[in-house]
Enzyme design. Structure first.
Site, PDB file in Angstrom:
ATOM      1  N   PRO A  45     -21.213  25.536 -38.890  1.00 58.96           N
ATOM      2  CA  PRO A  45     -21.382  26.551 -39.936  1.00 58.96           C
ATOM      3  C   PRO A  45     -22.569  26.250 -40.842  1.00 58.96           C
ATOM      4  O   PRO A  45     -22.929  25.079 -41.011  1.00 58.96           O
ATOM      5  CB  PRO A  45     -20.065  26.471 -40.733  1.00 58.96           C
ATOM      6  CG  PRO A  45     -19.487  25.143 -40.410  1.00 58.96           C
ATOM      7  CD  PRO A  45     -20.009  24.724 -39.068  1.00 58.96           C
ATOM      8  N   ASP A  46     -23.178  27.273 -41.398  1.00 57.58           N
ATOM      9  CA  ASP A  46     -24.229  27.022 -42.396  1.00 57.58           C
ATOM     10  C   ASP A  46     -23.566  26.803 -43.754  1.00 57.58           C
ATOM     11  O   ASP A  46     -22.341  26.682 -43.843  1.00 57.58           O
ATOM     12  CB  ASP A  46     -25.283  28.149 -42.400  1.00 57.58           C
ATOM     13  CG  ASP A  46     -24.721  29.479 -42.887  1.00 57.58           C
ATOM     14  OD1 ASP A  46     -23.539  29.539 -43.265  1.00 57.58           O
ATOM     15  OD2 ASP A  46     -25.471  30.473 -42.887  1.00 57.58           O
ATOM     16  N   ARG A  48     -24.380  28.792 -46.823  1.00 57.13           N
ATOM     17  CA  ARG A  48     -24.268  29.886 -47.775  1.00 57.13           C
ATOM     18  C   ARG A  48     -23.866  31.233 -47.204  1.00 57.13           C
ATOM     19  O   ARG A  48     -23.795  32.204 -47.958  1.00 57.13           O
ATOM     20  CB  ARG A  48     -25.585  30.005 -48.567  1.00 57.13           C
ATOM     21  CG  ARG A  48     -25.833  28.799 -49.444  1.00 57.13           C
ATOM     22  CD  ARG A  48     -27.140  28.840 -50.195  1.00 57.13           C
ATOM     23  NE  ARG A  48     -27.313  27.631 -50.991  1.00 57.13           N
ATOM     24  CZ  ARG A  48     -27.769  26.478 -50.529  1.00 57.13           C
ATOM     25  NH1 ARG A  48     -28.122  26.370 -49.268  1.00 57.13           N
ATOM     26  NH2 ARG A  48     -27.885  25.436 -51.340  1.00 57.13           N
ATOM     27  N   ASN A 119     -32.062  20.639 -41.284  1.00 61.65           N
ATOM     28  CA  ASN A 119     -30.805  20.337 -40.610  1.00 61.65           C
ATOM     29  C   ASN A 119     -30.649  18.852 -40.348  1.00 61.65           C
ATOM     30  O   ASN A 119     -31.616  18.125 -40.138  1.00 61.65           O
ATOM     31  CB  ASN A 119     -30.685  21.126 -39.306  1.00 61.65           C
ATOM     32  CG  ASN A 119     -30.598  22.609 -39.577  1.00 61.65           C
ATOM     33  OD1 ASN A 119     -30.336  23.002 -40.710  1.00 61.65           O
ATOM     34  ND2 ASN A 119     -30.802  23.421 -38.566  1.00 61.65           N
ATOM     35  N   ASP A 121     -28.321  17.895 -38.009  1.00 60.01           N
ATOM     36  CA  ASP A 121     -27.511  17.865 -36.788  1.00 60.01           C
ATOM     37  C   ASP A 121     -28.235  17.292 -35.575  1.00 60.01           C
ATOM     38  O   ASP A 121     -27.644  17.166 -34.501  1.00 60.01           O
ATOM     39  CB  ASP A 121     -26.986  19.270 -36.471  1.00 60.01           C
ATOM     40  CG  ASP A 121     -28.105  20.311 -36.375  1.00 60.01           C
ATOM     41  OD1 ASP A 121     -29.233  19.959 -35.970  1.00 60.01           O
ATOM     42  OD2 ASP A 121     -27.861  21.484 -36.703  1.00 60.01           O
ATOM     43  N   HIS A 138     -34.287  16.410 -44.686  1.00 61.08           N
ATOM     44  CA  HIS A 138     -33.111  15.924 -45.408  1.00 61.08           C
ATOM     45  C   HIS A 138     -32.399  14.813 -44.638  1.00 61.08           C
ATOM     46  O   HIS A 138     -31.208  14.612 -44.777  1.00 61.08           O
ATOM     47  CB  HIS A 138     -32.149  17.083 -45.703  1.00 61.08           C
ATOM     48  CG  HIS A 138     -32.761  18.128 -46.590  1.00 61.08           C
ATOM     49  ND1 HIS A 138     -32.286  19.410 -46.702  1.00 61.08           N
ATOM     50  CD2 HIS A 138     -33.840  18.075 -47.422  1.00 61.08           C
ATOM     51  CE1 HIS A 138     -33.040  20.096 -47.552  1.00 61.08           C
ATOM     52  NE2 HIS A 138     -33.997  19.315 -47.998  1.00 61.08           N
TER      53      HIS A 138
HETATM   54  P1  CNA Z   1     -28.071  27.988 -45.958  1.00 60.84           P
HETATM   55  O1  CNA Z   1     -28.320  28.015 -47.415  1.00 60.84           O
HETATM   56  O2  CNA Z   1     -26.662  28.012 -45.498  1.00 60.84           O
HETATM   57  O3  CNA Z   1     -28.856  29.239 -45.335  1.00 60.84           O
HETATM   58  C1  CNA Z   1     -28.727  29.627 -43.994  1.00 60.84           C
HETATM   59  C2  CNA Z   1     -29.459  30.933 -43.801  1.00 60.84           C
HETATM   60  O4  CNA Z   1     -29.425  31.267 -42.438  1.00 60.84           O
HETATM   61  C3  CNA Z   1     -28.829  32.102 -44.576  1.00 60.84           C
HETATM   62  O5  CNA Z   1     -29.847  32.905 -45.121  1.00 60.84           O
HETATM   63  C4  CNA Z   1     -28.063  32.846 -43.493  1.00 60.84           C
HETATM   64  O6  CNA Z   1     -27.933  34.214 -43.797  1.00 60.84           O
HETATM   65  C5  CNA Z   1     -28.971  32.610 -42.304  1.00 60.84           C
HETATM   66  N1  CNA Z   1     -28.302  32.709 -41.025  1.00 60.84           N
HETATM   67  C6  CNA Z   1     -27.055  32.286 -40.677  1.00 60.84           C
HETATM   68  N2  CNA Z   1     -26.807  32.539 -39.375  1.00 60.84           N
HETATM   69  C7  CNA Z   1     -27.924  33.144 -38.893  1.00 60.84           C
HETATM   70  C8  CNA Z   1     -28.279  33.656 -37.616  1.00 60.84           C
HETATM   71  N3  CNA Z   1     -27.457  33.577 -36.584  1.00 60.84           N
HETATM   72  N4  CNA Z   1     -29.505  34.224 -37.486  1.00 60.84           N
HETATM   73  C9  CNA Z   1     -30.358  34.292 -38.517  1.00 60.84           C
HETATM   74  N5  CNA Z   1     -30.070  33.844 -39.735  1.00 60.84           N
HETATM   75  C10 CNA Z   1     -28.875  33.254 -39.924  1.00 60.84           C
HETATM   76  O7  CNA Z   1     -28.767  26.742 -45.266  1.00 60.84           O
HETATM   77  P2  CNA Z   1     -30.209  26.104 -45.547  1.00 60.84           P
HETATM   78  O8  CNA Z   1     -30.543  25.345 -44.338  1.00 60.84           O
HETATM   79  O9  CNA Z   1     -31.152  27.096 -46.070  1.00 60.84           O
HETATM   80  O10 CNA Z   1     -29.870  25.095 -46.723  1.00 60.84           O
HETATM   81  C11 CNA Z   1     -30.296  23.819 -46.712  1.00 60.84           C
HETATM   82  C12 CNA Z   1     -29.195  22.794 -46.536  1.00 60.84           C
HETATM   83  C13 CNA Z   1     -28.145  23.181 -45.546  1.00 60.84           C
HETATM   84  C14 CNA Z   1     -29.773  21.551 -45.962  1.00 60.84           C
HETATM   85  O11 CNA Z   1     -29.785  20.549 -46.909  1.00 60.84           O
HETATM   86  C15 CNA Z   1     -28.925  21.166 -44.737  1.00 60.84           C
HETATM   87  O12 CNA Z   1     -28.720  19.796 -44.650  1.00 60.84           O
HETATM   88  C16 CNA Z   1     -27.673  21.888 -44.921  1.00 60.84           C
HETATM   89  N6  CNA Z   1     -26.879  22.187 -43.703  1.00 60.84           N
HETATM   90  C17 CNA Z   1     -27.265  21.778 -42.469  1.00 60.84           C
HETATM   91  C18 CNA Z   1     -26.502  22.065 -41.361  1.00 60.84           C
HETATM   92  C19 CNA Z   1     -26.951  21.585 -40.010  1.00 60.84           C
HETATM   93  O13 CNA Z   1     -27.542  20.523 -39.905  1.00 60.84           O
HETATM   94  N7  CNA Z   1     -26.725  22.374 -38.960  1.00 60.84           N
HETATM   95  C20 CNA Z   1     -25.318  22.803 -41.493  1.00 60.84           C
HETATM   96  C21 CNA Z   1     -24.935  23.225 -42.790  1.00 60.84           C
HETATM   97  C22 CNA Z   1     -25.729  22.899 -43.878  1.00 60.84           C
END
Ligand code: CNA
Length: 296
Positions: A45-46, A48, A119, A121, A138
């Site tokens: 999951p993301d 926000r 990310n 991951d 990060h």
């Molecule tokens: P965020 O703030 O959750 O933003 C994610 C963005 O991606 C949002 O604008 C969503 O609407 C958009 N989004 C989600 N799914 C899709 C999709 N399928 N297609 C297109 N757009 C999509 O996350 P950010 O990365 O901006 O914030 C930074 C943080 C999140 C970092 O410090 C990370 O470490 C942290 N994070 C990382 C992971 C990971 O490593 N996979 C997971 C969750 C959080």
């Protein structure tokens, strides 16, 4: 005929014109800035996204505030919530997505300057992108270190402890918690982050993908590319860096991707996996892309 002679960079770009430019080899130093949205399709999951994002589903961690899970002073007192999350996100449990494979394809085509990812991951590595092409701004789960003596560990060294629901302690000093080298709020950014100072001024295309552009100083990088560098936003909602300080004027280098007066930005709003497949198709790299994805 006259028009076709004008460099693609002199025109306001579109998703399609950028695809054409990549196809013709007009972009040779592509920088990617990405975030959690690119890994959602792999099952992570993301932060926000409403309803599905981590911040909307933190009840089980019993936190005083959502960001506490990545807050270094909270971690020092209560490391359990972070390790519960770490168990879920640990490398090895997830596969890279088409977007991650696209990064590898750019590298193979010799047009990838660098992937700047927020990310943690490690999916860029899993897709085979070379380590020197990735800046994990990060940090990541790939390495870990003792919070007391600084001893360094590999992800695999502490994996079984974390997976069994225990907190990993340092086997050398026997006091400190071994924390994955993820940058918490309140910690210094990874050293590699500073590569941006020499990378960004050289970019000829910036692709921003799957990020809400909320986390500083990462989000500020979007303004560090040259003034004639095209920027493409691929995200499922429109995003912008909202702060006005430090910018010379409202549209200074189009830090707002949704500003009409932005002469050098293009956007593709929708699922990033779908958009990347469309981009690859437009560029004409479909065959190689499919081959690359099969290989994994
Ligand atoms: P965020 O703030 O959750 O933003 C994610 C963005 O991606 C949002 O604008 C969503 O609407 C958009 N989004 C989600 N799914 C899709 C999709 N399928 N297609 C297109 N757009 C999509 O996350 P950010 O990365 O901006 O914030 C930074 C943080 C999140 C970092 O410090 C990370 O470490 C942290 N994070 C990382 C992971 C990971 O490593 N996979 C997971 C969750 C959080």
């Amino acid at each position: 005929k006259q028009i076709s002679k004008i460099s693609i960079k002199a025109q306001v770009p579109t998703f399609e014109s950028i695809a054409r430019g990549i196809s013709k080899g007009e972009y040779k130093k592509i920088i990617i800035m990405c975030g959690a949205g690119i890994s959602v399709a792999s099952g992570i999951p993301d932060f926000r996204s409403p309803k599905t994002g981590l911040y909307a589903n933190l009840e089980k961690y019993n936190l005083p505030y959502p960001e506490a899970i990545f807050d270094i002073s909270y971690f020092a007192e209560k490391p359990e919530p972070f390790f519960t999350l770490a168990r879920e996100l640990y490398p090895g449990n997830f596969e890279p997505t088409p977007v991650h494979h696209f990064f590898k394809l750019l590298e193979k085509k010799n047009v990838l300057k660098r992937v700047y990812t927020q990310n943690i991951d490690t999916l860029e590595r899993c897709a085979g992108v070379s380590e020197n092409k990735i800046v994990e701004a990060h940090g990541s789960f790939a390495t870990a270190s003792c919070q007391n003596c600084g001893e360094e560990y590999k992800a695999i060294d502490i994996k079984s402890t974390i997976m069994s629901g225990k907190i990993p302690y340092c086997k050398y000093c026997e006091k400190g918690i071994v924390k994955p080298d993820i940058t918490f709020f309140g910690e210094q950014l990874a050293q590699k982050f500073w590569w941006h100072e020499s990378d960004f001024p050289k970019a000829d295309l910036l692709i921003v993908m799957g990020t809400s552009l909320q986390v500083e100083p990462f989000c500020d990088l979007i303004k560090n590319v040259p003034q004639n560098c095209h920027r493409l936003l691929i995200n499922n909602v429109e995003v912008a860096v909202n702060r006005s300080s430090g910018y010379r004027k409202k549209t200074d280098m189009g830090f707002k991707f949704n500003e009409k007066s932005n002469y050098r930005d293009a956007k593709k709003i929708g699922d990033c996996q779908k958009s990347i497949k469309e981009l690859v198709e437009l560029i004409g790299w479909n065959k190689e892309f499919k081959k690359l994805m099969k290989k994994k």
